[in-house]
Design a protein around this motif. Sequence first.
Motif, PDB file in Angstrom:
ATOM      1  N   GLY A  13      46.805  43.983  27.019  1.00 20.30           N
ATOM      2  CA  GLY A  13      46.440  44.640  28.266  1.00 20.30           C
ATOM      3  C   GLY A  13      46.473  43.783  29.505  1.00 20.30           C
ATOM      4  N   TRP A  16      43.316  44.091  31.847  1.00 21.67           N
ATOM      5  CA  TRP A  16      42.908  45.379  32.441  1.00 21.67           C
ATOM      6  C   TRP A  16      41.688  45.957  31.737  1.00 21.67           C
ATOM      7  N   TYR A  17      41.641  45.854  30.430  1.00 26.82           N
ATOM      8  CA  TYR A  17      40.503  46.398  29.684  1.00 26.82           C
ATOM      9  C   TYR A  17      39.230  45.648  30.047  1.00 26.82           C
ATOM     10  N   ASP A  18      39.308  44.344  30.194  1.00 20.35           N
ATOM     11  CA  ASP A  18      38.137  43.543  30.567  1.00 20.35           C
ATOM     12  C   ASP A  18      37.631  43.936  31.951  1.00 20.35           C
ATOM     13  N   ARG A  19      38.541  44.207  32.880  1.00 20.25           N
ATOM     14  CA  ARG A  19      38.118  44.642  34.217  1.00 20.25           C
ATOM     15  C   ARG A  19      37.426  46.001  34.153  1.00 20.25           C
ATOM     16  N   ALA A  20      37.886  46.886  33.295  1.00 16.22           N
ATOM     17  CA  ALA A  20      37.237  48.193  33.135  1.00 16.22           C
ATOM     18  C   ALA A  20      35.851  48.030  32.511  1.00 16.22           C
ATOM     19  N   HIS A  49      37.805  35.498  31.805  1.00 17.57           N
ATOM     20  CA  HIS A  49      37.456  36.888  32.134  1.00 17.57           C
ATOM     21  C   HIS A  49      37.254  37.774  30.904  1.00 17.57           C
TER      22      HIS A  49
END
Length: 65
Positions: A13, A16-20, A49
């Motif tokens: 990802g 992106w998954y971590d930001r979500a 992150h």
Amino acid sequence: LRVDRHGARLGRGGGWYDRALAWRRAGVPLVAVCWPWEFADEPVPELAHDVPVSAVLTPERLEVL
């Protein structure tokens, strides 16, 4: 693609998954759902992150980390 016994995840990802996950409610457990062969004893690479999971669920079991 892989989760280790410390809750580190390896995927495709690009973070992106971590930001979500930053938007989740505090205290909500994070559970990785994967196949048994994706749950690894050896550590996977981690970045600053990355958000670790608190449990791993496979078709055979739930393991709280």
